[in-house]
Design a protein around this motif. Structure first.
Motif, PDB file in Angstrom:
ATOM      1  N   GLY A   1       0.775  -1.230   0.000  1.00 59.60           N
ATOM      2  CA  GLY A   1       0.000   0.000   0.000  1.00 59.60           C
ATOM      3  C   GLY A   1       0.805   1.277   0.000  1.00 59.60           C
ATOM      4  O   GLY A   1       0.259   2.366   0.205  1.00 59.60           O
ATOM      5  N   TYR A   2       2.088   1.196  -0.216  1.00 60.44           N
ATOM      6  CA  TYR A   2       2.941   2.383  -0.268  1.00 60.44           C
ATOM      7  C   TYR A   2       2.962   2.950  -1.686  1.00 60.44           C
ATOM      8  O   TYR A   2       2.702   2.241  -2.650  1.00 60.44           O
ATOM      9  CB  TYR A   2       4.380   2.048   0.141  1.00 60.44           C
ATOM     10  N   ASN A   3       3.314   4.232  -1.798  1.00 59.41           N
ATOM     11  CA  ASN A   3       3.564   4.832  -3.102  1.00 59.41           C
ATOM     12  C   ASN A   3       5.003   4.469  -3.477  1.00 59.41           C
ATOM     13  O   ASN A   3       5.958   5.020  -2.907  1.00 59.41           O
ATOM     14  CB  ASN A   3       3.394   6.350  -3.032  1.00 59.41           C
ATOM     15  N   PRO A   4       5.191   3.540  -4.425  1.00 57.33           N
ATOM     16  CA  PRO A   4       6.548   3.059  -4.712  1.00 57.33           C
ATOM     17  C   PRO A   4       7.495   4.132  -5.215  1.00 57.33           C
ATOM     18  O   PRO A   4       8.682   4.109  -4.890  1.00 57.33           O
ATOM     19  CB  PRO A   4       6.336   1.963  -5.756  1.00 57.33           C
ATOM     20  N   VAL A   5       6.998   5.084  -5.985  1.00 62.56           N
ATOM     21  CA  VAL A   5       7.871   6.147  -6.486  1.00 62.56           C
ATOM     22  C   VAL A   5       8.421   6.970  -5.330  1.00 62.56           C
ATOM     23  O   VAL A   5       9.634   7.191  -5.224  1.00 62.56           O
ATOM     24  CB  VAL A   5       7.122   7.038  -7.502  1.00 62.56           C
TER      25      VAL A   5
END
Length: 112
Positions: free
Chosen positions: A60-64
């Motif tokens: 659920g993290y923003n990978p960028v």
């Protein structure tokens, strides 16, 4: 671009066959020796980035944002340990991550 040397060494009576071959070729100064270098397969930086991206997305993290945070700070806690993503990304130098991403950006924007 990084390269790795492919070695095929088998033990024969305590001495490696590769060493024996080198000694034979080194004594024959009339012939040119060949040195073969293979480029690293895609199992390097691209695979690590893909795996880390997928692990961050799954959690659920923003990978960028997380990958940029890691590259800028060097702090591995920006990367989740889910699916061993943290230990994977730490095996690659941060400048190699930037280089790979820039290469892909240039390629996808048809600058070359």
């Amino acid at each position: 671009m990084r390269y790795r040397i492919i070695k095929d060494v088998t033990l024969d009576k305590g001495r490696g066959k590769m060493q024996d071959k080198f000694e034979e070729k080194n004594n024959d100064l009339g012939n040119t020796q060949f040195f073969r270098v293979d480029t690293e397969p895609e199992t390097g930086v691209k695979v690590v980035l893909r795996a880390v991206y997928e692990a961050l997305t799954e959690k659920g993290y923003n990978p960028v944002n997380q990958i940029v945070g890691y590259i800028m700070s060097g702090d591995p806690t920006y990367i989740t340990s889910h699916k061993s993503a943290r230990s994977l990304i730490m095996k690659v130098e941060r400048d190699e991550l930037v280089e790979e991403m820039l290469k892909e950006y240039i390629k996808n924007n048809h600058w070359q």
